[in-house]
Design an enzyme around this catalytic site. Structure first.
Site, PDB file in Angstrom:
ATOM      1  N   ASN A  61       0.868  -1.173   0.000  1.00  7.31           N
ATOM      2  CA  ASN A  61       0.000   0.000   0.000  1.00  7.31           C
ATOM      3  C   ASN A  61       0.905   1.224   0.000  1.00  7.31           C
ATOM      4  OD1 ASN A  61      -1.756   2.076   0.500  1.00  7.31           O
ATOM      5  ND2 ASN A  61      -2.357   1.393   2.558  1.00  7.31           N
ATOM      6  N   TRP A  62       0.994   1.851  -1.165  1.00  8.78           N
ATOM      7  CA  TRP A  62       1.917   2.986  -1.291  1.00  8.78           C
ATOM      8  C   TRP A  62       1.397   4.238  -0.584  1.00  8.78           C
ATOM      9  CZ3 TRP A  62       3.512   2.855  -7.237  1.00  8.78           C
ATOM     10  CH2 TRP A  62       4.227   1.673  -7.486  1.00  8.78           C
ATOM     11  N   LYS A  63       0.155   4.219  -0.177  1.00  8.38           N
ATOM     12  CA  LYS A  63      -0.467   5.404   0.436  1.00  8.38           C
ATOM     13  C   LYS A  63      -0.248   6.623  -0.478  1.00  8.38           C
ATOM     14  CE  LYS A  63      -0.079   3.153   4.839  1.00  8.38           C
ATOM     15  NZ  LYS A  63      -0.027   3.230   6.284  1.00  8.38           N
TER      16      LYS A  63
ATOM     17  N   HIS B 271      -9.547   0.978   5.302  1.00  7.57           N
ATOM     18  CA  HIS B 271      -8.219   1.204   5.890  1.00  7.57           C
ATOM     19  C   HIS B 271      -8.365   2.149   7.085  1.00  7.57           C
ATOM     20  CE1 HIS B 271      -4.105   2.450   6.506  1.00  7.57           C
ATOM     21  NE2 HIS B 271      -3.751   1.358   5.864  1.00  7.57           N
TER      22      HIS B 271
ATOM     23  N   GLU C 128      -6.691   4.561   8.077  1.00  2.00           N
ATOM     24  CA  GLU C 128      -6.513   5.994   7.780  1.00  2.00           C
ATOM     25  C   GLU C 128      -7.788   6.578   7.177  1.00  2.00           C
ATOM     26  OE1 GLU C 128      -2.825   5.454   5.642  1.00  2.00           O
ATOM     27  OE2 GLU C 128      -1.931   4.855   7.551  1.00  2.00           O
TER      28      GLU C 128
ATOM     29  N   GLU D 230      -4.979  -4.908  10.724  1.00  2.00           N
ATOM     30  CA  GLU D 230      -3.959  -3.874  10.878  1.00  2.00           C
ATOM     31  C   GLU D 230      -4.196  -3.123  12.185  1.00  2.00           C
ATOM     32  OE1 GLU D 230      -2.137  -2.653   6.842  1.00  2.00           O
ATOM     33  OE2 GLU D 230      -3.865  -1.379   7.216  1.00  2.00           O
TER      34      GLU D 230
ATOM     35  N   GLY E 280       2.827   2.427  10.739  1.00  2.21           N
ATOM     36  CA  GLY E 280       3.739   3.548  10.560  1.00  2.21           C
ATOM     37  C   GLY E 280       4.487   3.935  11.821  1.00  2.21           C
TER      38      GLY E 280
ATOM     39  N   SER F 206       3.771  -1.991  10.233  1.00  2.00           N
ATOM     40  CA  SER F 206       5.233  -2.023  10.380  1.00  2.00           C
ATOM     41  C   SER F 206       5.860  -3.353   9.963  1.00  2.00           C
ATOM     42  CB  SER F 206       5.639  -1.650  11.813  1.00  2.00           C
ATOM     43  OG  SER F 206       5.232  -0.321  12.104  1.00  2.00           O
TER      44      SER F 206
ATOM     45  N   GLY G 191       3.017  -1.094   4.248  1.00  2.00           N
ATOM     46  CA  GLY G 191       3.004   0.327   3.914  1.00  2.00           C
ATOM     47  C   GLY G 191       4.399   0.811   3.573  1.00  2.00           C
ATOM     48  N   GLY G 192       5.039   1.458   4.538  1.00  2.00           N
ATOM     49  CA  GLY G 192       6.337   2.101   4.316  1.00  2.00           C
ATOM     50  C   GLY G 192       7.358   1.216   3.614  1.00  2.00           C
TER      51      GLY G 192
HETATM   52  P1  13P Z   1       3.194   0.513   7.601  1.00  2.00           P
HETATM   53  O1  13P Z   1       3.708  -0.774   7.019  1.00  2.00           O
HETATM   54  O2  13P Z   1       3.897   1.717   7.108  1.00  2.00           O
HETATM   55  O3  13P Z   1       3.130   0.408   9.101  1.00  2.00           O
HETATM   56  O4  13P Z   1       1.681   0.668   7.099  1.00  2.00           O
HETATM   57  C1  13P Z   1       0.814  -0.392   7.224  1.00  2.00           C
HETATM   58  C2  13P Z   1      -0.433  -0.086   6.474  1.00  2.00           C
HETATM   59  O5  13P Z   1      -1.208   0.759   6.858  1.00  2.00           O
HETATM   60  C3  13P Z   1      -0.661  -0.810   5.225  1.00  2.00           C
HETATM   61  O6  13P Z   1      -1.961  -0.603   4.753  1.00  2.00           O
END
Ligand code: 13P
Length: 239
Positions: free
Chosen positions: A9-11, A95, A97, A167, A173, A209, A230-231
């Site tokens: 997930n590149w956000k 998600h 967020e 999640e 993050g 993470s 994510g990251g």
């Molecule tokens: P991180 O891997 O950056 O913690 O993000 C997880 C996430 O929200 C994937 O959708």
């Protein structure tokens, strides 16, 4: 047999140049014949171009969100049909967020899930508790509520055609990942609920993470079928 799935997930990250170098780095590192399915979820404007870069690679394309409505006067929104049209196979719904920063509630998440499946997209339903909820012993009730809100609307047959990502919000993050045992505990709860409804084979991803150093121990747990990253998905080697 549940095929493992690892999704990036590149956000809200990337640019045309950065995406091209990330995808080419990834494709160079992919080993043919590995049994995990790979999925990338770039921001909307980059879907088509990323799809082109991934052509014939076997890597799937997904979006990060979708509108619950099918078409019309919904400024700024993107429909499931549009996502399908540009080559998406998957879409994230619910998600944390979206839930926390954009006010998406369980009922809306369920409608987005339905909209996605209406276009034969596979929804990746995200669930997870905040730190406050975990510390208040509410993990089970929160995650169950988020799952049941969708189940109640769609029925179990629809859920059997989806992916669920656990999640924990406190692990997203933050660099503070759930331990493999903590992830497994919630995954077992989800698996139990799904199995009781006749959908034991739904793939359950862990997110929060995840990185190269902890992926093997998390993905080694019996009810963890892969990850939503994510990251670390922005770095080809790490992903
Ligand atoms: P991180 O891997 O950056 O913690 O993000 C997880 C996430 O929200 C994937 O959708």
């Amino acid at each position: 047999m549940r095929q493992p799935l690892v999704a990036g997930n590149w956000k809200m990250h990337g640019s045309r140049a950065e995406n091209a170098s990330l995808v080419s780095g990834l494709l160079d590192l992919l080993q043919p014949g590995k049994r995990a399915e790979i999925l990338l979820c770039p921001p909307f404007p980059y879907l088509m171009e990323t799809g082109r870069l991934l052509k014939d690679s076997g890597v799937a394309l997904g979006a990060q969100s979708v509108c619950a409505e099918s078409q019309g006067a919904f400024t700024g929104e993107v429909s499931a049909a549009m996502l399908k049209d540009v080559g998406c196979r998957y879409v994230l719904v619910g998600h944390s967020e979206r839930r926390q920063l954009f006010g998406e509630r369980d009922a809306l998440v369920a409608r987005k899930f339905v909209a996605a499946q209406g276009q034969a997209l596979v929804p990746v339903l995200c669930v997870g508790e905040t730190l406050e909820e975990r510390e208040g012993d509410q993990t089970t009730s929160v995650v169950s509520r988020q799952l049941e809100a969708v189940l109640a609307v769609t029925g179990v047959q629809a859920l059997a055609r989806a992916v669920i990502a656990y999640e924990p919000v406190w692990a997203i993050g933050t660099g503070r990942t759930a331990s493999p045992e903590q992830a497994q505990e919630v995954h077992a709860l989800l698996r139990g609920r799904l199995a009781a409804a006749g959908a034991a084979d739904v793939r359950l991803l862990y997110g929060g993470s995840v990185k190269a150093a902890n992926a093997a121990s998390l993905f080694g747990m019996p009810d963890v079928d892969g990850g939503l990253v994510g990251g670390a998905s922005l770095d080809a080697r790490e992903f």
